[in-house]
Design a protein around this motif. Sequence first.
Motif, PDB file in Angstrom:
ATOM      1  N   GLN A 142       1.044  -1.190   0.420  1.00  0.00           N
ATOM      2  CA  GLN A 142      -0.233  -0.107   0.424  1.00  0.00           C
ATOM      3  C   GLN A 142       0.878   0.922   0.160  1.00  0.00           C
ATOM      4  O   GLN A 142       0.348   2.149  -0.395  1.00  0.00           O
ATOM      5  CB  GLN A 142      -0.990  -0.125   1.270  1.00  0.00           C
ATOM      6  N   GLU A 143       2.511   1.954   0.262  1.00  0.00           N
ATOM      7  CA  GLU A 143       3.055   2.031   0.744  1.00  0.00           C
ATOM      8  C   GLU A 143       3.471   2.352  -0.403  1.00  0.00           C
ATOM      9  O   GLU A 143       3.359   3.727  -0.985  1.00  0.00           O
ATOM     10  CB  GLU A 143       4.166   1.816   1.276  1.00  0.00           C
ATOM     11  N   LEU A 144       3.807   1.711  -1.374  1.00  0.00           N
ATOM     12  CA  LEU A 144       4.745   1.963  -1.776  1.00  0.00           C
ATOM     13  C   LEU A 144       3.141   2.004  -3.555  1.00  0.00           C
ATOM     14  O   LEU A 144       3.694   2.967  -4.417  1.00  0.00           O
ATOM     15  CB  LEU A 144       4.497   0.421  -2.822  1.00  0.00           C
ATOM     16  N   GLU A 145       2.441   1.737  -3.511  1.00  0.00           N
ATOM     17  CA  GLU A 145       1.194   2.449  -4.494  1.00  0.00           C
ATOM     18  C   GLU A 145       0.741   3.394  -4.290  1.00  0.00           C
ATOM     19  O   GLU A 145       0.783   4.612  -4.673  1.00  0.00           O
ATOM     20  CB  GLU A 145      -0.050   1.180  -3.910  1.00  0.00           C
ATOM     21  N   ALA A 146       0.341   3.812  -3.143  1.00  0.00           N
ATOM     22  CA  ALA A 146       0.283   5.753  -1.985  1.00  0.00           C
ATOM     23  C   ALA A 146       1.680   7.041  -2.832  1.00  0.00           C
ATOM     24  O   ALA A 146       1.550   7.561  -3.721  1.00  0.00           O
ATOM     25  CB  ALA A 146       0.526   5.422  -0.404  1.00  0.00           C
ATOM     26  N   ASP A 147       3.157   5.622  -3.061  1.00  0.00           N
ATOM     27  CA  ASP A 147       4.207   6.475  -3.201  1.00  0.00           C
ATOM     28  C   ASP A 147       4.278   7.076  -5.260  1.00  0.00           C
ATOM     29  O   ASP A 147       3.743   7.581  -5.374  1.00  0.00           O
ATOM     30  CB  ASP A 147       5.155   5.821  -3.911  1.00  0.00           C
ATOM     31  N   GLN A 148       3.403   6.157  -5.925  1.00  0.00           N
ATOM     32  CA  GLN A 148       3.367   6.075  -7.440  1.00  0.00           C
ATOM     33  C   GLN A 148       2.130   6.882  -7.592  1.00  0.00           C
ATOM     34  O   GLN A 148       2.301   8.073  -8.475  1.00  0.00           O
ATOM     35  CB  GLN A 148       2.694   4.458  -7.478  1.00  0.00           C
ATOM     36  N   ILE A 149       1.065   6.820  -6.749  1.00  0.00           N
ATOM     37  CA  ILE A 149      -0.201   7.855  -7.217  1.00  0.00           C
ATOM     38  C   ILE A 149       0.347   9.290  -6.806  1.00  0.00           C
ATOM     39  O   ILE A 149      -0.340  10.722  -7.651  1.00  0.00           O
ATOM     40  CB  ILE A 149      -1.437   7.421  -6.527  1.00  0.00           C
ATOM     41  N   SER A 204      14.062   4.644  -4.815  1.00  0.00           N
ATOM     42  CA  SER A 204      14.844   3.589  -5.975  1.00  0.00           C
ATOM     43  C   SER A 204      13.143   2.947  -6.378  1.00  0.00           C
ATOM     44  O   SER A 204      13.519   4.640  -8.149  1.00  0.00           O
ATOM     45  CB  SER A 204      15.561   2.448  -6.301  1.00  0.00           C
ATOM     46  N   LEU A 205      12.564   3.287  -6.243  1.00  0.00           N
ATOM     47  CA  LEU A 205      11.145   3.255  -7.184  1.00  0.00           C
ATOM     48  C   LEU A 205      10.467   4.517  -7.056  1.00  0.00           C
ATOM     49  O   LEU A 205      10.064   4.966  -8.402  1.00  0.00           O
ATOM     50  CB  LEU A 205       9.854   2.443  -6.058  1.00  0.00           C
ATOM     51  N   ALA A 206      11.010   5.316  -6.373  1.00  0.00           N
ATOM     52  CA  ALA A 206      10.193   6.751  -7.154  1.00  0.00           C
ATOM     53  C   ALA A 206      11.482   7.321  -7.457  1.00  0.00           C
ATOM     54  O   ALA A 206      10.123   8.093  -8.462  1.00  0.00           O
ATOM     55  CB  ALA A 206      10.231   7.371  -5.576  1.00  0.00           C
TER      56      ALA A 206
END
Length: 501
Positions: free
Chosen positions: A201-208, A264-266
């Motif tokens: 969920q944290e990674l999804e919120a980052d992407q959004i 890295s993903l950000a």
Amino acid sequence: MSEGRVIFVVIERLRSRRGLAGALAAVALSLCACASIEPQGEPPAQAAAPAPPPRPAAIETKPSPEHARMSALFDGDYKDPPAERYLNDVLAKLARADEHPGEPYRVTILNSPIVNAFALPPRELFVTRGLLALANDGSEVAAVMAHEIAHLTARHAARREEEEKRAAVITQAASVVQDKKKSEEVEASAQRTIATFSRQQELEADQIGIRTVARAGYDPYGAARFLSALGRSSTMRGALIGQNAGPERPDILATHPSTPERVSLARAAARQIGAPGVGTRDRNAYLSAIDGLAFGDPPSEGMARGRKFLHARLGLVFMAPDGFTLENASKAALGVSADGDEALRLDSVKAPAGMSLEAYMGSDWIEGVDPATIETLDVNGVPAAIASAKAGDWSFRLAILRFDPGELVRLIYAARKPSAETEKRFREALASFRRASPEDLRALRPQRLDVVTAKPGDTVDSIADKMATGEPKAELFRLINGLEAGAGVETGERYKIVEAP
């Protein structure tokens, strides 16, 4: 949960530092962290330390019950009209750029030095002033707020609650049809599943959030910069309190991904939008908005400088043992030894009417007290009582001091491996308690951020030396200004420093 169990869990969590790498984790920024030691169950009394000059008053509105509850958890609202106006302007831009446009959220700044932010329905956004001190430009704080809004729009809380209910049903069924060991294995597996779900969920919120800030015209790389600063802040805090974990060694049960993974993903998400330089950082406007922001805890709640702790209202000075560094925590000052095998907690409570120190020590304020070890003594003119207790793998040495007739100061000193040396350190810590002198109280000055411009010939060290903080000043200066190791200051550029008026 009993007070004794609470103390044990707090110390254990200090040592394990679960979730330290998560975005918006509650990490202390200041190298000279202040500590709250107000009596539990009553509002803090006014301190003798000088109050900072107030900033212009903001328009008052009646908070909702949930707003009031969250505000109380983070030391109340912090009124700063310039910063509020800036953040609300950012939120208006984010609302127009959102995948589901609507009315903009409204910001509340919380009067806490920890780094945190969260959004609440219908459209409330909370950020701590500790987070504002860590962020370095408008794109970074926009990324944080867009991330929190994304949690609501993606219904993360509801989905997590459903996952937790499902895990609870599985665990309960396992406890009925299987033996205890197998049931515990099922429960541990369910906890890991929930933790993985939360990290996703944290990674999804980052992407959004990154997509939203880019559409709003902000630099999409701001999210990666803030996450990087957050990881450095966590590492600095860990070094200060002697804990071995770091962002490169996250706990498997942490509800957030490790900071290096998120950074890295950000960055990858930002590169899909454009090369570095796309969008605005809005640095100068942001720095102007937070110029004068309070930094750290107010002196009324006590202040720690390395091993030394001072409290104005209680009029006390305390020195932690060698190898300890005190840090800020809710309602207490906490410290952990370099090897993690010793820890302490210092707090205060209202004194029960007519109760002696011996009687209080033998009451149920903490479990496991050995009545045979209770003794009274005088500590530099202050009445005191000490005792021993045991809980799990930890042994405790306890002290209660009456600095004020209506209030008790409590010291809990924990050791995983009690010995003559740990007893000596406890006795030295106890003997360090004394009444604060006028000179001590004059040193308790409030701290604020001041934005300065680098002049020709200025260096990191020359500007950092102006800061009213403990050592190492240069490291804190680099942290709050987003400067990597080895990077210098640029003439004409603006930087944050910490000053005491």
